[in-house]
Design an enzyme around this catalytic site. Structure first.
Site, PDB file in Angstrom:
ATOM      1  CE1 TYR A 130      -3.688  -2.810   5.660  1.00 49.58           C
ATOM      2  CE2 TYR A 130      -3.296  -0.433   5.673  1.00 49.58           C
ATOM      3  CZ  TYR A 130      -3.505  -1.606   4.982  1.00 49.58           C
ATOM      4  OH  TYR A 130      -3.521  -1.581   3.617  1.00 49.58           O
ATOM      5  CB  SER A 162      -0.876  -0.026   1.259  1.00 47.01           C
ATOM      6  OG  SER A 162      -1.470   1.226   1.473  1.00 47.01           O
ATOM      7  CE  LYS A 213      -1.265  -4.825   3.388  1.00 45.74           C
ATOM      8  NZ  LYS A 213      -1.474  -6.109   2.719  1.00 45.74           N
TER       9      LYS A 213
HETATM   10  C1  UD1 Z   1      -7.304   4.060   3.788  1.00 46.30           C
HETATM   11  C2  UD1 Z   1      -6.282   3.820   4.839  1.00 46.30           C
HETATM   12  C3  UD1 Z   1      -5.076   3.223   4.194  1.00 46.30           C
HETATM   13  C4  UD1 Z   1      -5.432   1.902   3.546  1.00 46.30           C
HETATM   14  C5  UD1 Z   1      -6.594   2.105   2.600  1.00 46.30           C
HETATM   15  C6  UD1 Z   1      -7.090   0.713   2.257  1.00 46.30           C
HETATM   16  C7  UD1 Z   1      -6.644   5.461   6.624  1.00 46.30           C
HETATM   17  C8  UD1 Z   1      -6.137   6.707   7.269  1.00 46.30           C
HETATM   18  N1  UD1 Z   1      -5.976   5.049   5.544  1.00 46.30           N
HETATM   19  O1  UD1 Z   1      -6.758   4.986   2.822  1.00 46.30           O
HETATM   20  O2  UD1 Z   1      -4.063   2.989   5.149  1.00 46.30           O
HETATM   21  O3  UD1 Z   1      -4.345   1.388   2.841  1.00 46.30           O
HETATM   22  O4  UD1 Z   1      -7.656   2.838   3.208  1.00 46.30           O
HETATM   23  O5  UD1 Z   1      -8.317   0.765   1.641  1.00 46.30           O
HETATM   24  O6  UD1 Z   1      -7.613   4.877   7.054  1.00 46.30           O
HETATM   25  N2  UD1 Z   1     -13.166  10.315   3.385  1.00 46.30           N
HETATM   26  C9  UD1 Z   1     -14.214  11.145   3.726  1.00 46.30           C
HETATM   27  N3  UD1 Z   1     -15.353  10.571   4.223  1.00 46.30           N
HETATM   28  C10 UD1 Z   1     -15.498   9.226   4.390  1.00 46.30           C
HETATM   29  C11 UD1 Z   1     -14.423   8.371   4.036  1.00 46.30           C
HETATM   30  C12 UD1 Z   1     -13.264   8.966   3.550  1.00 46.30           C
HETATM   31  O7  UD1 Z   1     -14.124  12.362   3.597  1.00 46.30           O
HETATM   32  O8  UD1 Z   1     -16.560   8.775   4.858  1.00 46.30           O
HETATM   33  C13 UD1 Z   1     -11.937  10.893   2.812  1.00 46.30           C
HETATM   34  C14 UD1 Z   1     -10.704  10.631   3.645  1.00 46.30           C
HETATM   35  O9  UD1 Z   1     -10.488  11.656   4.571  1.00 46.30           O
HETATM   36  C15 UD1 Z   1      -9.617  10.604   2.559  1.00 46.30           C
HETATM   37  C16 UD1 Z   1     -10.345  10.096   1.311  1.00 46.30           C
HETATM   38  O10 UD1 Z   1     -11.729  10.294   1.569  1.00 46.30           O
HETATM   39  O11 UD1 Z   1      -9.187  11.904   2.292  1.00 46.30           O
HETATM   40  C17 UD1 Z   1     -10.087   8.645   1.034  1.00 46.30           C
HETATM   41  O12 UD1 Z   1     -10.327   7.898   2.216  1.00 46.30           O
HETATM   42  P1  UD1 Z   1     -10.301   6.301   2.248  1.00 46.30           P
HETATM   43  O13 UD1 Z   1     -11.151   5.767   1.161  1.00 46.30           O
HETATM   44  O14 UD1 Z   1     -10.607   5.879   3.652  1.00 46.30           O
HETATM   45  O15 UD1 Z   1      -8.803   5.942   1.854  1.00 46.30           O
HETATM   46  P2  UD1 Z   1      -7.423   6.375   2.570  1.00 46.30           P
HETATM   47  O16 UD1 Z   1      -7.646   7.056   3.843  1.00 46.30           O
HETATM   48  O17 UD1 Z   1      -6.627   7.095   1.542  1.00 46.30           O
END
Ligand code: UD1
Length: 340
Positions: free
Chosen positions: A151, A126, A155
């Protein structure tokens, strides 16, 4: 044709990879413990490719079961290893589960592969290993940062274990560092099936649009980015799946330059949370109910890939757009909820 073991092959990225492997003529046997996937996914795969992959329900923490598997399938020549727990928050609460599940199983698999004269191993890693990188885009030379969660640490440690093992054995490996996989197969026969409340952005968007969730929370709008929301590199899961086949073929053809190679898999394009929301609305015609809420602890401001090495060395490039991914995720959500 070569027989490939896909661990976690009924999960989101795993199932799409099984399809692409079968499309390229590989024989596939899947191991999955069904902790985060349904047995019926084999039928979704078969609906696309016309062939059910062989399937063994095995928990890879069971060393004897892993040994038994390799006795039953002596012709397995390569492994694509997806099976792992992946919820950041859960890993903080239950680190031992993460170390046992993600590290223990990796060791058992490598022990069995080491009994073969040669073997190929593709590891699901990742971009989380880069943490908040100082410079964008993120190339493979970007320094790895101390992990922010158990987690993330599994990795990093997993990558190190593979490096050590490859040096000492005849195993060749490719470590694939994914950015943010989204979307579903265009047939809507397979897709992402999160358990409970989704933690990731796109499943939360599609579940909100279909009425399962009241409202999407956007985690923070005062980041140092053009619209204040976080930036990620969202890659279509079908493009990502194809990269695994390309990587496997590279090892089979002995085209790898080193015993362990690393590739970043992304599109090279960063999109903010608000851009994703608007792209979803445009691609699907659905209006999304969302509100800005405080930041989620641990989120990095931005992460998107430098795709030069994947493009030029691996010879793979993401072809599908964010809109394609969001439209396919929506089609899948509608099918799963029986609204199509
Ligand atoms: C997340 C994990 C990452 C993992 C990946 C696997 C965290 C901090 N990171 O990545 O380690 O490898 O998932 O799938 O958990 N967002 C919103 N509202 C939501 C959900 C997300 O605003 O309800 C935003 C988050 O702040 C982020 C973006 O959307 O900026 C993407 O979020 P997400 O899909 O959870 O991925 P990552 O955080 O990049």
């Amino acid at each position: 044709m070569k027989k490939i073991l896909v661990t976690g092959g009924l999960g989101f990225i795993g199932s799409h990879t099984v399809v692409e492997l079968q499309n390229e003529g590989f024989d596939v046997v899947v191991i999955d413990d069904l902790s985060n996937a349904e047995a019926g996914v084999v039928d979704g795969i078969a609906a696309i490719t016309g062939k059910k992959p062989e399937f063994e329900k095995i928990d890879l923490r069971d060393k004897a079961a892993v040994q038994q598997f390799f006795k039953k399938y002596p012709d397995v020549s390569g492994v694509i290893h997806f099976a792992a727990s992946k919820a950041v928050g859960e890993s903080v609460e239950n680190p031992l589960l993460y170390y046992e599940n993600n590290i223990g199983s990796l060791v058992y698999l490598l022990q069995e592969l080491n009994k073969k004269p040669e073997a190929q191993f593709i590891f699901s890693s990742s971009c989380t290993v880069y943490g908040q990188a100082e410079k964008m885009p993120i190339s493979e030379d970007t320094p790895v940062q101390p992990a922010m969660s158990p987690y993330g640490n599994t990795k990093q440690v997993g990558e190190e274990i593979i490096q050590d093992v490859a040096k000492a054995t005849s195993i060749n490996a490719i470590l694939l560092r994914y950015f943010n996989p989204v979307g579903a197969h265009e047939s809507a026969n397979i897709g992402e099936l999160p358990l409970g409340v989704p933690q990731n952005l796109v499943p939360f968007i599609t579940q909100t649009a279909i009425g399962m969730r009241e409202q999407l929370s956007v985690f923070g709008d005062d980041y140092n980015t053009p619209d204040g929301t976080c930036i990620r590199d969202y890659i279509h899961v079908v493009d990502l799946a194809k990269a695994h086949v390309t990587a496997l073929q590279r090892l089979i053809n002995k085209a790898n330059a080193e015993k362990v190679e690393v590739f970043n898999l992304g599109t090279g394009k960063g999109s903010s949370v608000l851009e994703v929301i608007h792209a979803f609305e445009k691609a699907t015609g659905q209006k999304l109910n969302y509100k800005i809420v405080p930041k989620r602890p641990g989120d990095v401001t931005e992460a998107y890939a430098d795709t030069t090495k994947a493009n030029n060395v691996l010879g793979w490039k993401a072809e599908l757009s964010l809109e394609d991914a969001l439209a396919s995720a929506w089609k899948w959500e509608q099918k799963v909820r029986g609204k199509e």
